[in-house]
Scaffold this active site. Structure first.
Site, PDB file in Angstrom:
ATOM      1  N   ASP A   1       0.825  -1.205   0.000  1.00  0.00           N
ATOM      2  CA  ASP A   1       0.000   0.000   0.000  1.00  0.00           C
ATOM      3  C   ASP A   1       0.857   1.251   0.000  1.00  0.00           C
ATOM      4  O   ASP A   1       2.074   1.195  -0.121  1.00  0.00           O
ATOM      5  CB  ASP A   1      -1.017  -0.032   1.143  1.00  0.00           C
TER       6      ASP A   1
ATOM      7  N   LYS B   1      -4.671   2.670   0.484  1.00  0.00           N
ATOM      8  CA  LYS B   1      -5.810   3.473   0.891  1.00  0.00           C
ATOM      9  C   LYS B   1      -5.310   4.886   1.152  1.00  0.00           C
ATOM     10  O   LYS B   1      -4.390   5.086   1.919  1.00  0.00           O
ATOM     11  CB  LYS B   1      -6.401   2.933   2.207  1.00  0.00           C
TER      12      LYS B   1
ATOM     13  N   MET C   1      -1.192   8.765  12.642  1.00  0.00           N
ATOM     14  CA  MET C   1      -2.371   9.192  11.887  1.00  0.00           C
ATOM     15  C   MET C   1      -2.982  10.459  12.487  1.00  0.00           C
ATOM     16  O   MET C   1      -4.197  10.606  12.532  1.00  0.00           O
ATOM     17  CB  MET C   1      -3.439   8.069  11.883  1.00  0.00           C
TER      18      MET C   1
END
Ligand code: SAH
Length: 467
Positions: free
Chosen positions: A248, A270, A383
């Protein structure tokens, strides 16, 4: 080929070593490791050599070499500083047909010693045919790094199964295929991981059920935070053995490039607001590929088990009996902190560290913020870029001082890494001005003060200095 490499069985075989200095000691170590019955002829012997002989029951003839010493010997090594002695050892041994090696004198050798990578019973010998021992050693060092230390255990394990497999698979082609899959596949990996019983179960199953032989396997590899040099040896080895690689956005292209050229590469990335491939589909895809007999590698940024959903990906595989392994990687907190010169713990500043999810749900970052009030704990938010204003506000509301230092590390360990340093009260404005891009990591706590002194040269001036 100037020489034929052979492996000589020396166990319980009489061997003569002429000389007692450091070079002779080195050769003695090697000969004894191979189980030789060693006799040393030398007026002087190093303390280590004497100890080696005492331990192994070898003999030290404390005298000058004569031809009579060759009596009954199967192999001779000379390592004396005296050229004339070395020459007579060579001549006299040759006359009697005894293999002889005079150290560092290729002309006086009927055999030479290669550099050895010892994963007994697996042995790898590297020789420059006497031209450049230094080059041979250099090549050995490179191979040492490539061949896992546990390969010896794997060779031992395979040896124990040889007869059983020969009986079960009398046809040579089928047997070779079986061994290729066993040694290079899931069973081999289990042995390397120290799980020999599980490996044995798997081999047994594959011997009785030929369909099982064609079942694939899945490796969840921690690819680290970005710098390809931070991969583990194990991750590189498995990556290079994969038929299919799923990766990813967080995995650096240079790492994906390490896969075999003919390996299929599947992007399942993603972006934050764009869930390109839902997690469930990835889980299903891993399962389907393994069921089709593929050797599948799923590359995960950082460590698969830290905010990596690695647990979910293997749960489905486990329930379908697909062999899998999870290989740890350096997590972003670890990589980023080291590369930014911010120790996550420190005797004076922080006795614990916590990895915290910092993503927004709506306009909130959901935590019981009171648990983060300790000033001696470092907090690392993953994040957290979008949620940064909320994080800074909530931490202050929970009692942490406005001047608590904060670092935001952008593209940690990668080219273009940038560190912005501020405080809980200044960080929002700093980020609005500097506009860092994902991936970013936020470190909160007094350890951030150390960045000024411990960061690599050239990185110290980014952002405002911590107060
Ligand atoms: N399993 C990963 C984390 C995945 S969650 C690990 O162990 O590192 C994704 C978050 O990790 C990103 O939002 C970011 O906060 C952090 N991250 C991953 N790689 C990073 C990098 N090179 N630099 C900064 N942050 C990174």
């Amino acid at each position: 080929m100037d020489y034929l490499p052979v492996c000589l069985r020396l166990s319980d075989t009489p061997a003569l070593l002429v000389g007692g200095g450091t070079v002779a000691t080195r050769k003695a170590r090697l000969l004894l490791k191979a189980g030789a019955r060693l006799t040393v002829v030398a007026p002087e012997a190093s303390a280590e050599l004497q100890a080696l002989l005492a331990q192994s029951g070898g003999e030290w003839r404390r005298e000058v070499y004569t031809g009579a010493d060759l009596q009954g010997q199967s192999l001779v090594v000379a390592a004396t500083p005296d050229a004339a002695t070395n020459r007579s050892v060579y001549r006299e041994a040759s006359e009697r047909g005894i293999p002889v090696n005079v150290v560092d004198s290729p002309d006086l050798c009927s055999f030479i010693f290669p550099a050895v990578i010892d994963r007994n019973p697996l042995l790898i010998a590297v020789s420059s045919s006497g031209r450049s021992p230094v080059l041979a050693r250099l090549v050995r060092r490179k191979i040492e790094a490539l061949v896992p230390a546990a390969y010896g255990r794997l060779a031992e394990f395979a040896g124990r199964w040889r007869d059983r497999v020969r009986q079960a698979l009398p046809e040579e082609g089928a047997r070779r295929l079986f061994w290729e899959q066993a040694v290079d596949g899931a069973a081999g990996e289990l042995v390397l991981a120290g799980r020999e019983q599980d490996a044995a179960k798997l081999l047994e199953a594959r011997l009785v059920d030929s369909a099982a032989l064609h079942r694939g396997e899945v490796y969840l590899l921690g690819a680290g935070p970005g710098d390809p040099d931070l991969l583990t040896f194990k991750a590189v080895r498995l990556l290079q053995s994969a038929d299919v690689v799923l990766y990813d956005r967080l995995v650096a292209p240079a790492i994906v490039d390490m896969a075999r050229r003919d390996a299929e590469r599947i992007y399942v990335g993603k972006a934050r607001s764009d869930h390109a491939v839902p997690q469930q589909d990835i889980n299903q895809q891993l399962l389907a590929l393994a069921q089709a007999g593929k050797r599948v590698v799923r590359l995960k940024g950082g460590d698969p088990f830290i905010f990596g959903r690695g647990g979910e990906e293997i749960a489905l595989l486990a329930s379908h009996g697909i062999p899998f392994q999870v290989v740890p990687g350096i997590t972003a907190a670890s990589g980023g902190a080291c590369y930014a010169g911010i120790p996550l713990t420190h005797r004076d500043y922080a006795q614990s560290v916590r990895f915290v999810a910092g993503y927004l749900k709506g306009d909130r970052v959901e935590h019981d913020w009171r648990q983060f009030s300790s000033t001696t704990e470092t907090l690392v938010f993953y994040m957290g870029l979008m949620g940064l204003p909320v994080i800074c506000r909530e931490l202050q509301a929970a009692g942490r001082a406005g001047d608590t230092p904060v670092a935001l590390i952008e593209r940690a360990t990668m080219e273009g890494q940038r560190v912005l340093v501020g405080t809980l009260s200044t960080m929002e404005a700093l980020v609005a001005r500097e506009k860092p891009q994902a991936p970013t990591l936020i470190i909160v706590g007094d350890v951030v003060r150390l960045h000024r002194d411990l960061a690599w040269f050239g990185e110290r001036d980014a952002g405002a200095p911590a107060s």
